[in-house]
Scaffold this motif. Sequence first.
Motif, PDB file in Angstrom:
ATOM      1  N   LEU A 170       5.067  56.502  25.028  1.00 20.31           N
ATOM      2  CA  LEU A 170       5.247  55.068  24.795  1.00 20.31           C
ATOM      3  C   LEU A 170       5.511  54.291  26.086  1.00 20.31           C
ATOM      4  CD1 LEU A 170       5.393  52.783  22.795  1.00 20.31           C
ATOM      5  CD2 LEU A 170       7.796  53.332  22.396  1.00 20.31           C
ATOM      6  N   GLN A 171       6.457  54.775  26.936  1.00 23.95           N
ATOM      7  CA  GLN A 171       6.743  54.013  28.171  1.00 23.95           C
ATOM      8  C   GLN A 171       5.518  53.881  29.042  1.00 23.95           C
ATOM      9  OE1 GLN A 171      10.073  56.386  29.514  1.00 23.95           O
ATOM     10  NE2 GLN A 171      11.461  54.673  29.171  1.00 23.95           N
ATOM     11  N   VAL A 172       4.784  54.983  29.194  1.00 20.36           N
ATOM     12  CA  VAL A 172       3.581  54.968  30.035  1.00 20.36           C
ATOM     13  C   VAL A 172       2.541  54.049  29.430  1.00 20.36           C
ATOM     14  CG1 VAL A 172       1.682  56.372  30.912  1.00 20.36           C
ATOM     15  CG2 VAL A 172       4.002  57.272  30.931  1.00 20.36           C
ATOM     16  N   LEU A 173       2.356  54.120  28.104  1.00 21.48           N
ATOM     17  CA  LEU A 173       1.363  53.305  27.420  1.00 21.48           C
ATOM     18  C   LEU A 173       1.637  51.822  27.627  1.00 21.48           C
ATOM     19  CD1 LEU A 173      -1.115  53.607  25.521  1.00 21.48           C
ATOM     20  CD2 LEU A 173       0.470  53.272  23.623  1.00 21.48           C
ATOM     21  N   LEU A 174       2.885  51.421  27.408  1.00 16.57           N
ATOM     22  CA  LEU A 174       3.262  50.018  27.568  1.00 16.57           C
ATOM     23  C   LEU A 174       3.101  49.568  29.010  1.00 16.57           C
ATOM     24  CD1 LEU A 174       6.462  49.864  25.317  1.00 16.57           C
ATOM     25  CD2 LEU A 174       4.225  48.857  24.839  1.00 16.57           C
ATOM     26  N   LEU A 175       3.575  50.389  29.960  1.00 19.53           N
ATOM     27  CA  LEU A 175       3.490  50.029  31.369  1.00 19.53           C
ATOM     28  C   LEU A 175       2.037  49.914  31.825  1.00 19.53           C
ATOM     29  CD1 LEU A 175       4.954  49.456  34.009  1.00 19.53           C
ATOM     30  CD2 LEU A 175       5.003  51.915  34.460  1.00 19.53           C
ATOM     31  N   SER A 176       1.194  50.846  31.384  1.00 19.07           N
ATOM     32  CA  SER A 176      -0.223  50.812  31.756  1.00 19.07           C
ATOM     33  C   SER A 176      -0.899  49.567  31.224  1.00 19.07           C
ATOM     34  CB  SER A 176      -0.935  52.068  31.230  1.00 19.07           C
ATOM     35  OG  SER A 176      -0.382  53.243  31.767  1.00 19.07           O
ATOM     36  N   PHE A 177      -0.627  49.232  29.952  1.00 21.62           N
ATOM     37  CA  PHE A 177      -1.234  48.043  29.367  1.00 21.62           C
ATOM     38  C   PHE A 177      -0.724  46.768  30.038  1.00 21.62           C
ATOM     39  CE2 PHE A 177      -2.886  50.575  25.866  1.00 21.62           C
ATOM     40  CZ  PHE A 177      -4.029  49.873  25.529  1.00 21.62           C
ATOM     41  N   ILE A 178       0.551  46.726  30.367  1.00 20.92           N
ATOM     42  CA  ILE A 178       1.112  45.540  31.025  1.00 20.92           C
ATOM     43  C   ILE A 178       0.463  45.325  32.383  1.00 20.92           C
ATOM     44  CG2 ILE A 178       3.189  44.597  32.112  1.00 20.92           C
ATOM     45  CD1 ILE A 178       4.798  45.871  29.821  1.00 20.92           C
ATOM     46  N   ILE A 179       0.383  46.405  33.179  1.00 19.35           N
ATOM     47  CA  ILE A 179      -0.211  46.299  34.514  1.00 19.35           C
ATOM     48  C   ILE A 179      -1.685  45.904  34.425  1.00 19.35           C
ATOM     49  CG2 ILE A 179      -0.858  47.595  36.597  1.00 19.35           C
ATOM     50  CD1 ILE A 179       1.702  49.203  36.251  1.00 19.35           C
ATOM     51  N   CYS A 180      -2.437  46.547  33.514  1.00 21.42           N
ATOM     52  CA  CYS A 180      -3.863  46.246  33.376  1.00 21.42           C
ATOM     53  C   CYS A 180      -4.091  44.832  32.851  1.00 21.42           C
ATOM     54  CB  CYS A 180      -4.524  47.261  32.454  1.00 21.42           C
ATOM     55  SG  CYS A 180      -4.700  48.894  33.192  1.00 21.42           S
ATOM     56  N   THR A 181      -3.234  44.378  31.921  1.00 22.24           N
ATOM     57  CA  THR A 181      -3.361  43.012  31.410  1.00 22.24           C
ATOM     58  C   THR A 181      -3.129  41.998  32.509  1.00 22.24           C
ATOM     59  OG1 THR A 181      -2.620  43.716  29.210  1.00 22.24           O
ATOM     60  CG2 THR A 181      -2.524  41.360  29.704  1.00 22.24           C
ATOM     61  N   ILE A 182      -2.108  42.220  33.330  1.00 21.00           N
ATOM     62  CA  ILE A 182      -1.830  41.324  34.450  1.00 21.00           C
ATOM     63  C   ILE A 182      -2.999  41.322  35.435  1.00 21.00           C
ATOM     64  CG2 ILE A 182      -0.343  40.962  36.461  1.00 21.00           C
ATOM     65  CD1 ILE A 182       1.983  42.042  34.798  1.00 21.00           C
ATOM     66  N   THR A 183      -3.563  42.513  35.697  1.00 22.51           N
ATOM     67  CA  THR A 183      -4.701  42.615  36.614  1.00 22.51           C
ATOM     68  C   THR A 183      -5.909  41.852  36.087  1.00 22.51           C
ATOM     69  OG1 THR A 183      -3.939  44.811  37.316  1.00 22.51           O
ATOM     70  CG2 THR A 183      -6.205  44.219  37.846  1.00 22.51           C
ATOM     71  N   TYR A 184      -6.196  42.022  34.803  1.00 21.89           N
ATOM     72  CA  TYR A 184      -7.337  41.332  34.209  1.00 21.89           C
ATOM     73  C   TYR A 184      -7.124  39.812  34.207  1.00 21.89           C
ATOM     74  CZ  TYR A 184     -10.118  45.268  32.469  1.00 21.89           C
ATOM     75  OH  TYR A 184     -10.941  46.350  32.373  1.00 21.89           O
ATOM     76  N   LEU A 185      -5.908  39.389  33.867  1.00 25.37           N
ATOM     77  CA  LEU A 185      -5.612  37.965  33.864  1.00 25.37           C
ATOM     78  C   LEU A 185      -5.752  37.376  35.263  1.00 25.37           C
ATOM     79  CD1 LEU A 185      -2.497  37.800  31.496  1.00 25.37           C
ATOM     80  CD2 LEU A 185      -4.775  36.901  31.028  1.00 25.37           C
ATOM     81  N   ALA A 186      -5.238  38.101  36.268  1.00 25.85           N
ATOM     82  CA  ALA A 186      -5.333  37.629  37.647  1.00 25.85           C
ATOM     83  C   ALA A 186      -6.782  37.515  38.102  1.00 25.85           C
ATOM     84  CB  ALA A 186      -4.551  38.573  38.580  1.00 25.85           C
ATOM     85  N   MET A 187      -7.575  38.539  37.777  1.00 27.38           N
ATOM     86  CA  MET A 187      -8.997  38.511  38.141  1.00 27.38           C
ATOM     87  C   MET A 187      -9.721  37.365  37.448  1.00 27.38           C
ATOM     88  SD  MET A 187     -11.631  39.722  39.730  1.00 27.38           S
ATOM     89  CE  MET A 187     -11.309  41.417  40.282  1.00 27.38           C
ATOM     90  N   ALA A 188      -9.428  37.152  36.164  1.00 28.04           N
ATOM     91  CA  ALA A 188     -10.080  36.074  35.418  1.00 28.04           C
ATOM     92  C   ALA A 188      -9.733  34.707  36.000  1.00 28.04           C
ATOM     93  CB  ALA A 188      -9.668  36.142  33.945  1.00 28.04           C
ATOM     94  N   ILE A 189      -8.455  34.488  36.261  1.00 27.06           N
ATOM     95  CA  ILE A 189      -8.005  33.186  36.756  1.00 27.06           C
ATOM     96  C   ILE A 189      -8.518  32.919  38.167  1.00 27.06           C
ATOM     97  CG2 ILE A 189      -5.975  31.837  37.408  1.00 27.06           C
ATOM     98  CD1 ILE A 189      -4.477  33.255  35.116  1.00 27.06           C
ATOM     99  N   LEU A 190      -8.362  33.890  39.073  1.00 27.21           N
ATOM    100  CA  LEU A 190      -8.791  33.702  40.454  1.00 27.21           C
ATOM    101  C   LEU A 190     -10.310  33.524  40.550  1.00 27.21           C
ATOM    102  CD1 LEU A 190      -6.535  36.298  42.320  1.00 27.21           C
ATOM    103  CD2 LEU A 190      -6.317  33.806  42.314  1.00 27.21           C
ATOM    104  N   GLY A 191     -11.053  34.373  39.811  1.00 25.69           N
ATOM    105  CA  GLY A 191     -12.506  34.260  39.837  1.00 25.69           C
ATOM    106  C   GLY A 191     -12.986  32.921  39.325  1.00 25.69           C
ATOM    107  N   TYR A 192     -12.363  32.438  38.257  1.00 21.06           N
ATOM    108  CA  TYR A 192     -12.761  31.159  37.674  1.00 21.06           C
ATOM    109  C   TYR A 192     -12.367  29.988  38.572  1.00 21.06           C
ATOM    110  CZ  TYR A 192     -13.178  27.335  34.316  1.00 21.06           C
ATOM    111  OH  TYR A 192     -13.520  26.169  33.691  1.00 21.06           O
ATOM    112  N   LEU A 193     -11.169  30.064  39.164  1.00 18.66           N
ATOM    113  CA  LEU A 193     -10.717  28.990  40.046  1.00 18.66           C
ATOM    114  C   LEU A 193     -11.584  28.896  41.303  1.00 18.66           C
ATOM    115  CD1 LEU A 193      -6.825  29.292  39.863  1.00 18.66           C
ATOM    116  CD2 LEU A 193      -8.266  27.536  38.822  1.00 18.66           C
ATOM    117  N   ILE A 194     -12.037  30.031  41.800  1.00 21.51           N
ATOM    118  CA  ILE A 194     -12.835  30.042  43.030  1.00 21.51           C
ATOM    119  C   ILE A 194     -14.268  29.566  42.775  1.00 21.51           C
ATOM    120  CG2 ILE A 194     -13.839  31.517  44.823  1.00 21.51           C
ATOM    121  CD1 ILE A 194     -11.310  33.254  44.621  1.00 21.51           C
ATOM    122  N   TYR A 195     -14.909  30.078  41.712  1.00 21.53           N
ATOM    123  CA  TYR A 195     -16.331  29.808  41.494  1.00 21.53           C
ATOM    124  C   TYR A 195     -16.613  28.846  40.343  1.00 21.53           C
ATOM    125  CZ  TYR A 195     -16.750  33.818  44.589  1.00 21.53           C
ATOM    126  OH  TYR A 195     -16.643  34.666  45.647  1.00 21.53           O
ATOM    127  N   GLY A 196     -15.617  28.600  39.497  1.00 16.82           N
ATOM    128  CA  GLY A 196     -15.802  27.639  38.422  1.00 16.82           C
ATOM    129  C   GLY A 196     -16.914  28.025  37.468  1.00 16.82           C
TER     130      GLY A 196
END
Length: 292
Positions: free
Chosen positions: A119-145
């Motif tokens: 459970l701890q690993v599962l939650l931590l992995s999903f949290i880190i990956c969700t943050i990574t995906y959100l960061a990539m989505a936001i930065l990519g969209y802000l840069i290239y629109g």
Amino acid sequence: MAVGSQGKQEVSFLKTCINGINTLSGIGILSVPYALSSGGWLSLIILILIAAAACFTGILIRRCMDKDPENIKSYIDIAAYAFGHKGRIIASLFTCLELYFVATCLLILEGDNLHKLFLQVLLLSFIICTITYLAMAILGYLIYGQNVQSQVTLNLPTEKVSAKVAIYTVLAGPIAKYALTVMPISTAIESRLPANYQDSKSISLIIRMALLLSTVVLAAVFPSFQSVASLSGAFLIVVVSFLLPCVCYLKMFQVYKNWGFELAGIVVITLMAVLVGILGTYSSIAQTVKNV
């Protein structure tokens, strides 16, 4: 590695987290800026909901495996335990199809540019990956629109050294993952062969070559990364990651007999998966036909 009470070596918490993050982080991260440009800022909420639902079904899978650790060693074993031989066939079919389309996506990406999870690993992995995906989505969209492409790497200026390094790094991933992705498919096919053919190296080679050639042909016929990724995600991943875990859990633990938060969560995820699967499959097929 940590050593268990019976002398068995177990993977450490850190290594398990790294493996979990590596498993969850796929080539889809390159397309999230495009998804954000298409769906708007509210689509970030959908991304978070999908991550939460996937984490929940991951917990359900872990509980199913804990029900009979001696006989349940894989995702396919869960379906077999819950629904017998028919369950094994259905789970194998959808899992292999998902991997097949993922392998095709890896080839398109090249052309264009878990077992021990607690459970701890599962939650931590999903949290880190969700943050990574959100960061990539936001930065990519802000840069290239609105000009962001289906793979954000296609927007990188190739004349810059830093951009070339990023593209080469992206290309290295699919090369490393392709064989691992296709291997379970070939293993599943070989296991269904007559006993006297299962250990044949020539038959094994033919199967692997057939899988390679067929994915290459499919990638050539449907060269749109966006279309193939959306189709596999809308239908196959929805079935494998959301519907089957919920259905198997309901069958194995019979939680439908007692209403509660757990059952409510399963019902909500199932309904959401069906809705997303239908709408997403229709949209992806329409887009694929349009691009042909």
